[in-house]
Enzyme design. Structure first.
Site, PDB file in Angstrom:
ATOM      1  CB  ALA A 157      -0.871  -0.002   1.244  1.00 66.85           C
ATOM      2  CD  GLU A 187      -2.404  -7.790   2.694  1.00 61.56           C
ATOM      3  OE1 GLU A 187      -2.192  -6.598   2.364  1.00 61.56           O
ATOM      4  OE2 GLU A 187      -2.932  -8.103   3.766  1.00 61.56           O
ATOM      5  CD  GLU A 234       1.552  -5.733   5.568  1.00 59.77           C
ATOM      6  OE1 GLU A 234       2.394  -6.601   5.875  1.00 59.77           O
ATOM      7  OE2 GLU A 234       0.760  -5.851   4.619  1.00 59.77           O
TER       8      GLU A 234
HETATM    9  N1  CO8 Z   1       4.584   3.214  -0.528  1.00 56.65           N
HETATM   10  C1  CO8 Z   1       4.982   4.396  -1.032  1.00 56.65           C
HETATM   11  N2  CO8 Z   1       6.150   4.564  -1.681  1.00 56.65           N
HETATM   12  C2  CO8 Z   1       6.948   3.479  -1.804  1.00 56.65           C
HETATM   13  C3  CO8 Z   1       6.611   2.229  -1.288  1.00 56.65           C
HETATM   14  C4  CO8 Z   1       5.351   2.097  -0.633  1.00 56.65           C
HETATM   15  N3  CO8 Z   1       4.900   0.948  -0.149  1.00 56.65           N
HETATM   16  N4  CO8 Z   1       7.609   1.372  -1.556  1.00 56.65           N
HETATM   17  C5  CO8 Z   1       8.555   2.068  -2.230  1.00 56.65           C
HETATM   18  N5  CO8 Z   1       8.150   3.350  -2.373  1.00 56.65           N
HETATM   19  C6  CO8 Z   1       8.865   4.424  -3.033  1.00 56.65           C
HETATM   20  C7  CO8 Z   1      10.017   4.946  -2.179  1.00 56.65           C
HETATM   21  O1  CO8 Z   1       9.550   5.866  -1.231  1.00 56.65           O
HETATM   22  C8  CO8 Z   1      10.890   5.553  -3.225  1.00 56.65           C
HETATM   23  O2  CO8 Z   1      10.343   6.805  -3.598  1.00 56.65           O
HETATM   24  P1  CO8 Z   1      11.291   8.125  -3.626  1.00 56.65           P
HETATM   25  O3  CO8 Z   1      12.304   7.841  -4.703  1.00 56.65           O
HETATM   26  O4  CO8 Z   1      10.350   9.235  -3.955  1.00 56.65           O
HETATM   27  O5  CO8 Z   1      11.923   8.228  -2.284  1.00 56.65           O
HETATM   28  C9  CO8 Z   1      10.727   4.639  -4.431  1.00 56.65           C
HETATM   29  O6  CO8 Z   1       9.498   3.946  -4.216  1.00 56.65           O
HETATM   30  C10 CO8 Z   1      11.834   3.617  -4.566  1.00 56.65           C
HETATM   31  O7  CO8 Z   1      11.953   2.921  -3.336  1.00 56.65           O
HETATM   32  P2  CO8 Z   1      13.353   2.673  -2.591  1.00 56.65           P
HETATM   33  O8  CO8 Z   1      14.297   3.788  -2.853  1.00 56.65           O
HETATM   34  O9  CO8 Z   1      13.067   2.357  -1.159  1.00 56.65           O
HETATM   35  O10 CO8 Z   1      13.869   1.378  -3.393  1.00 56.65           O
HETATM   36  P3  CO8 Z   1      14.840   0.238  -2.859  1.00 56.65           P
HETATM   37  O11 CO8 Z   1      15.197  -0.586  -4.045  1.00 56.65           O
HETATM   38  O12 CO8 Z   1      15.936   0.823  -2.070  1.00 56.65           O
HETATM   39  O13 CO8 Z   1      13.947  -0.647  -1.839  1.00 56.65           O
HETATM   40  C11 CO8 Z   1      11.966  -1.829  -1.113  1.00 56.65           C
HETATM   41  C12 CO8 Z   1      12.856  -1.393  -2.305  1.00 56.65           C
HETATM   42  C13 CO8 Z   1      12.686  -2.848  -0.253  1.00 56.65           C
HETATM   43  C14 CO8 Z   1      10.714  -2.477  -1.720  1.00 56.65           C
HETATM   44  C15 CO8 Z   1      11.582  -0.587  -0.266  1.00 56.65           C
HETATM   45  O14 CO8 Z   1      11.104   0.419  -1.137  1.00 56.65           O
HETATM   46  C16 CO8 Z   1      10.538  -0.847   0.770  1.00 56.65           C
HETATM   47  O15 CO8 Z   1      10.834  -1.403   1.807  1.00 56.65           O
HETATM   48  N6  CO8 Z   1       9.271  -0.416   0.497  1.00 56.65           N
HETATM   49  C17 CO8 Z   1       8.185  -0.532   1.472  1.00 56.65           C
HETATM   50  C18 CO8 Z   1       7.687  -1.944   1.581  1.00 56.65           C
HETATM   51  C19 CO8 Z   1       6.571  -2.039   2.605  1.00 56.65           C
HETATM   52  O16 CO8 Z   1       6.759  -1.773   3.769  1.00 56.65           O
HETATM   53  N7  CO8 Z   1       5.367  -2.415   2.157  1.00 56.65           N
HETATM   54  C20 CO8 Z   1       4.199  -2.566   3.012  1.00 56.65           C
HETATM   55  C21 CO8 Z   1       3.370  -1.324   2.978  1.00 56.65           C
HETATM   56  S1  CO8 Z   1       2.025  -1.386   4.129  1.00 56.65           S
HETATM   57  C22 CO8 Z   1       0.828  -2.281   3.340  1.00 56.65           C
HETATM   58  O17 CO8 Z   1       0.987  -2.750   2.273  1.00 56.65           O
HETATM   59  C23 CO8 Z   1      -0.476  -2.433   4.090  1.00 56.65           C
HETATM   60  C24 CO8 Z   1      -1.355  -3.398   3.397  1.00 56.65           C
HETATM   61  C25 CO8 Z   1      -2.782  -3.072   3.565  1.00 56.65           C
HETATM   62  C26 CO8 Z   1      -3.453  -2.671   2.236  1.00 56.65           C
HETATM   63  C27 CO8 Z   1      -3.264  -3.577   1.079  1.00 56.65           C
HETATM   64  C28 CO8 Z   1      -4.171  -3.325  -0.064  1.00 56.65           C
HETATM   65  C29 CO8 Z   1      -4.123  -4.296  -1.270  1.00 56.65           C
END
Ligand code: CO8
Length: 345
Positions: free
Chosen positions: A153, A199, A219
């Site tokens: 998300a 999911e 999460e």
């Molecule tokens: N939300 C918003 N932006 C994101 C997300 C995200 N989940 N994931 C990555 N981005 C963005 C980053 O902020 C970044 O943007 P910017 O360049 O503007 O700073 C860009 O994408 C690239 O990301 P990274 O620089 O972090 O890339 P890396 O290669 O270093 O890392 C990762 C990749 C490991 C995937 C890392 O981005 C990460 O950990 N992302 C978050 C993963 C996460 O925690 N996901 C769970 C979110 S909570 C959730 O899903 C709740 C579920 C309930 C609803 C579900 C509905 C279907």
């Protein structure tokens, strides 16, 4: 009956009141010339109706081309009007396969690793509803980019959420169209499928993964928990211990491990993933769409009920198939040693 399907909306219009198609239907028009003339007239009406639809959905870009097709029992005419990708902001859509019966929906927010924002989920839902109603589509493939299927998300969008807003706005309730879709959906996962991304893949019926794919429910590291099946679907698929480990640590598993625990049905080189997923959709599309739908519902029932209830449900569905034209045709074709010609009825 005219069915007009756009990539993001669908109409069914009865022509009975236009004195063009006397009820109950087309069968009376056995002569091909008459039928063809009728089809042309209906296509003209379809164009007029398209104009009406354009008024209703002014932002959608409609190409002029109209494809018409009579279904095999000649009961209705399908008019498919493809819309251009320009009308989507967060996804791309395409109809592919030899018979043009597999829809591919590509999540398209590369800069945010396909983070699932409200706009994206709305578009996904709209596309799924349209393909769900499109009689030409037998299966749907949902995919992302090589780096990310979806990284969850959209954390930035979620950040201001409060408890009372979540409760009163029923947060995430309308994010589950994938699970409601009656047609088979194949997730083709390359890269990250995390949180809501994992999911989303699990809401699909079959998951194919590129060999660099990573699945996880991180999460917990954000101080929240999964909200669309991470604790439920994952547990049913991989078992309590593995699901608990993934949800409590936030650790990711790779494609090979995901295949080992049954989350993924096949691991494929990334550049072949989409091709293989479409082939799978085409294979499913060689069968009766109607029976495929019943079969999907029967398998899904296994996740929602006791074994006894599920077996009863399956048996009744099995009985019901014998009332269909397609079952008679399938059995007859086997006996006559020829391919079956299903009409989805
Ligand atoms: N939300 C918003 N932006 C994101 C997300 C995200 N989940 N994931 C990555 N981005 C963005 C980053 O902020 C970044 O943007 P910017 O360049 O503007 O700073 C860009 O994408 C690239 O990301 P990274 O620089 O972090 O890339 P890396 O290669 O270093 O890392 C990762 C990749 C490991 C995937 C890392 O981005 C990460 O950990 N992302 C978050 C993963 C996460 O925690 N996901 C769970 C979110 S909570 C959730 O899903 C709740 C579920 C309930 C609803 C579900 C509905 C279907």
């Amino acid at each position: 009956m005219i069915r007009i399907s756009f990539d993001n909306s669908c109409f069914e219009i009865s022509l009975v009141n236009h004195h063009l198609l006397p009820a109950p239907g087309f069968q009376r028009f056995a002569d091909t010339k008459v039928k063809l003339k009728l089809v042309q007239s209906m296509a003209n009406i379809a164009r007029l109706l398209t104009k009406r639809a354009q008024d209703q959905f002014p932002n959608v870009v409609y190409p002029l081309q109209v494809i018409t097709r009579l279904n095999s029992s000649c009961k209705y005419l399908t008019v498919h009007i493809p819309i251009s990708n320009k009308s989507w902001e967060f996804i791309k859509t395409e109809v592919t396969g030899e018979k043009k019966n597999v829809a591919v929906i590509t999540l398209n927010r590369p800069k945010a690793l396909n983070a699932l924002c409200n706009g994206l989920m709305k578009e996904l839902s709209t596309a799924l509803k349209a393909y769900g109603k499109d009689a030409n589509i037998s299966a749907i493939v949902l995919t992302g980019s090589e780096k990310a299927f979806a990284a969850g998300a959209d954390i930035k969008e979620m950040a201001p959420n409060t408890y009372s807003q979540c409760i009163q706005g029923n947060f995430l309730n309308d994010w589950t169209e994938v699970a409601r879709t009656q047609k088979p959906i194949i997730a083709a996962v390359n890269g990250y499928a995390l949180g809501g991304g994992c999911e989303l893949a699990m809401m699909c019926d079959i998951i194919y993964a590129g060999d660099k794919a990573k699945f996880g429910q991180p999460e917990i590291a954000l101080g929240t928990i999964p909200g669309v099946g991470g604790t439920q679907r994952l547990t049913r698929v991989v078992g309590r211990s593995k699901a608990m480990e993934m949800c409590l640590t936030g650790n990711m598993i790779n494609a090979q491990e995901a295949e080992k625990v049954g989350l993924v049905s096949k691991v494929i080189p990334p550049d072949q993933l989409l091709v293989e997923a479409v082939k799978l959709g085409e294979k499913i599309g060689t069968h009766s769409n109607l029976i495929v739908q019943l079969c999907k519902e029967a398998v899904n029932t296994a996740f929602e009920t006791t074994l006894e209830e599920g077996l009863k449900y399956e048996r009744r569905f099995n009985h019901a198939t014998f009332s269909t034209i397609d079952c008679k045709e399938g059995v007859k074709a086997f006996i006559e040693k020829r391919p079956a010609k299903f009409i989805n009825e």
